[in-house]
Scaffold this active site. Structure first.
Site, PDB file in Angstrom:
ATOM      1  N   HIS A 188       0.816  -1.207   0.000  1.00  0.00           N
ATOM      2  CA  HIS A 188       0.000   0.000   0.000  1.00  0.00           C
ATOM      3  C   HIS A 188       0.847   1.253   0.000  1.00  0.00           C
ATOM      4  O   HIS A 188       0.528   2.231  -0.663  1.00  0.00           O
ATOM      5  CB  HIS A 188      -0.903  -0.003   1.241  1.00  0.00           C
ATOM      6  CG  HIS A 188      -2.163  -0.771   1.031  1.00  0.00           C
ATOM      7  ND1 HIS A 188      -2.860  -1.355   2.042  1.00  0.00           N
ATOM      8  CD2 HIS A 188      -2.856  -1.031  -0.099  1.00  0.00           C
ATOM      9  CE1 HIS A 188      -3.934  -1.956   1.550  1.00  0.00           C
ATOM     10  NE2 HIS A 188      -3.945  -1.784   0.263  1.00  0.00           N
ATOM     11  N   CYS A 498      11.355 -12.457 -23.668  1.00  0.00           N
ATOM     12  CA  CYS A 498      10.761 -11.962 -22.419  1.00  0.00           C
ATOM     13  C   CYS A 498      11.803 -11.471 -21.413  1.00  0.00           C
ATOM     14  O   CYS A 498      11.474 -11.220 -20.263  1.00  0.00           O
ATOM     15  CB  CYS A 498       9.887 -13.032 -21.775  1.00  0.00           C
ATOM     16  SG  CYS A 498      10.802 -14.494 -21.240  1.00  0.00           S
TER      17      CYS A 498
HETATM   18  C1  PEP Z   1      15.671 -14.132 -18.558  1.00  0.00           C
HETATM   19  O1  PEP Z   1      16.583 -14.806 -18.109  1.00  0.00           O
HETATM   20  O2  PEP Z   1      15.764 -13.331 -19.507  1.00  0.00           O
HETATM   21  C2  PEP Z   1      14.335 -14.213 -17.943  1.00  0.00           C
HETATM   22  C3  PEP Z   1      13.288 -13.587 -18.446  1.00  0.00           C
HETATM   23  O3  PEP Z   1      14.229 -14.924 -16.789  1.00  0.00           O
HETATM   24  P1  PEP Z   1      14.675 -14.375 -15.340  1.00  0.00           P
HETATM   25  O4  PEP Z   1      15.057 -12.942 -15.497  1.00  0.00           O
HETATM   26  O5  PEP Z   1      13.512 -14.590 -14.463  1.00  0.00           O
HETATM   27  O6  PEP Z   1      15.842 -15.275 -15.036  1.00  0.00           O
END
Ligand code: PEP
Ligand code: MG
Length: 563
Positions: A188, A498
């Site tokens: 919060h 990602c």
């Molecule tokens: C990565 O390694 O790019 C990834 C997205 O996983 P983490 O950052 O959780 O290791």
């Protein structure tokens, strides 16, 4: 003597740059000397609770809607007679009001802290705040939290955690910021800081006690960086970086809810990374095309041991409900390396980044892995779920996980429990997986550029001295990205990215030119990345639609019931 420059890295919780004297905020010392008989003590506690309720209601009325909403949680707690019952019971047996209240609240706070749900864990600070306020009133210290010395105007507060009411009691008109050793961006107080525009960063761990108070400090609440006694060049660099970020953020807001497309009309899927479902509460799903990475480690940090199937299923169901039909990538536990889970990850490995982490740990602990796979298969009956395996190095790891998933699906079906077969893909974050990507029977690939970069460049992601080498734009890393995209194209399955590179607007052009059309990033990066994408022209050769996300043969939903 000039104090040496020191830099501490935590997590960003509220953006902006604060500069001011460092001020250690200590809990108000509350001592009560006189004691009465049981009925007098009970009356005192009831009076203190009523006064605390009035004070909080007053504070809520004077503050913003946001503040009112947050404080009303505390008011509602105080209005619930159940809250005081254990303390009153202890008083009836001869305990003093303050000791009885403190012990009862300690048990309540411990319960919240141990909750599997991050939302409830984050509420523990609200309860601790309430506890202190009532203790202050019992000791005749007035507003409780107000009993401690107020910070000087514009100070950067350093504390273990900060209760919302204490934050609200501080005058922020002269600037200032908050650096918390513990805390969470979804607490919060972090929401209040974002609403008030007060820079805040959390999770610094322990900041050494020898750092003197009043020493000049700079806090970058966006980057989660605290610098003590910054040299002129460091200060200038921090100001420039924060200024650039502020300007970009201000302009980028209008892109947030628009679909992402390049200047020449190439559509890009923009997904979000979720590390804590509580973050989603304040986000509008219209900003994204789904969740491209759910870091499920949040489920494993409670003190009550690994979460059970029901708790996991409930958490995934909540995430799917937020996604409202958009695809959700659930990554299986990626413990180890920079994400140790006490009691689960191996202790004493000489190099945890190269040890039993990610899928290696899951396969080594099948009793835990099966529970997670079952919960994910059940969640797949509620929406589009893609299960993603972290740290995969060889095809056998994917094959073993697939066999376990199939086994659990068959078991659920036999038991008549609703489930579906999610697609099963891998993170490409180990160079071996990128180089041989086409050999993996994956339904999709998602490039984890953070780990792929550190393993390719042999430069750890958490060692500042090699940060320049840890460069996702290095041609060696890009060659592995290209290799993965070729494999995806050859096998007709989607390749996304990602890692943090996806959320860096400076890299968007490079990633799209490499052929990526799905990027998953921190929610805070979405607007700026969409803005950067809108300024990119890819040219005629780049207009091919990305391959559709493929399901594994036979990955049809089975919405319940035995076969
Ligand atoms: C990565 O390694 O790019 C990834 C997205 O996983 P983490 O950052 O959780 O290791
Ligand atoms: Mg990774």
């Amino acid at each position: 003597m000039r104090v040496a420059e020191r830099r501490f890295v935590g997590r960003g919780a509220a953006p902006g740059l604060a500069e001011g004297p460092l001020f250690r905020l200590r809990p108000a010392g509350i001592e009560r000397v006189a004691r009465g008989d049981a009925s007098a003590e009970a009356a005192l506690l009831r009076a203190a609770l009523a006064t605390a309720r009035d004070q909080l209601a007053e504070l809520a009325a004077a503050g913003s809607d946001e503040a009112a909403g947050i404080l009303s949680f505390q008011v509602a707690l105080l209005e619930d007679p159940v809250l005081a019952e254990p303390a009153l019971a202890a008083i009836a047996t001869g305990e003093a009001a303050d000791l009885a209240w403190k012990a009862a609240m300690a048990a309540e706070i411990a319960g919240y802290k141990a909750a599997e749900d991050e939302y409830f864990r984050a509420r523990a600070a609200d309860l601790a705040d309430l506890c202190e306020r009532v203790l202050g009133l019992l000791a005749g210290a007035g507003a409780g939290a107000g009993a401690a010395a107020p910070p000087p105007p514009g100070a950067i507060l350093l504390a273990e955690d900060l209760p919302p009411s204490r934050f609200l009691a501080i005058d922020w008109s002269a600037g200032g910021g908050v650096a918390l050793a513990a805390g969470s961006p979804s607490s919060h107080v972090a929401m209040l800081a974002r609403a008030r525009g007060v820079p805040m960063a959390v999770g610094f761990g322990t900041v050494p006690d020898e750092i003197a108070e009043a020493v000049p400090a700079m806090l970058d609440g966006g980057a989660g960086v605290l610098v003590i006694a910054a040299r002129a060049a460091t200060a200038e660099a921090l100001r420039r970086a924060a200024g650039r970020r502020d300007a970009r953020r201000a302009q980028a807001g209008r892109f947030l809810r628009l679909p992402a497309a390049t200047a020449d009309g190439v559509a890009v899927r923009v997904m979000v990374n979720v590390a804590d479902p509580a973050e989603l509460e304040t986000l509008d799903v219209a900003m994204c095309d789904g969740i491209g990475l759910t870091r499920t480690e949040f489920l494993f940090h409670g003190s009550g041991g690994p979460p059970g199937e029901e708790a996991q299923y409930a958490a995934y169901a909540r995430i799917l409900a937020w996604a409202s039909g958009r695809p959700v990538v659930l990554r299986t536990l990626d413990a180890g390396g920079d994400k140790p889970v006490p009691g689960l990850t191996a202790e004493g490995e000489s190099n945890p980044f190269l040890g039993v982490r990610g899928i290696r740990l899951s396969l080594a602990r099948p009793e835990l892995f099966r529970v997670q796979l079952r919960a994910m298969a059940r969640a797949a009956a509620l929406g589009t779920v893609r299960v993603m395996l972290p740290m995969v190095s060889v095809p056998g790891e994917l094959a073993a996980a697939r066999a376990m998933l199939e086994h659990e699906i068959a078991d659920l079906r036999r038991a008549g429990i609703a489930c579906a077969r999610p697609s099963l893909g891998i993170m490409v974050e180990v160079p071996a997986a990128a180089l041989c990507a086409e050999r993996f029977d994956a339904d999709f690939y998602s490039i984890g550029s953070n780990d792929l970069t550190q393993y390719t460049m042999a430069a750890a992601r958490d060692i500042a001295a090699v940060a320049a080498l840890n460069d996702a734009a290095n041609p060696a890393v890009l060659a592995l990205v290209a290799r993965t995209l070729e494999a995806g194209q050859a096998r007709g399955v989607e390749v996304s990215l990602c890692g943090d590179a996806a959320g860096d607007p400076g890299l968007s052009g490079m990633l799209l030119r490499a052929g990526l059309r799905t990027l998953s990033m921190a929610p805070a990066a979405v607007a700026e990345v969409k803005q950067a994408i809108a300024a990119i022209t890819l040219g005629a050769g780049a207009r091919n639609a990305p391959p559709p996300p493929a399901a594994h043969p036979g990955a049809e939903p089975n919405r319940g019931g035995p076969p």
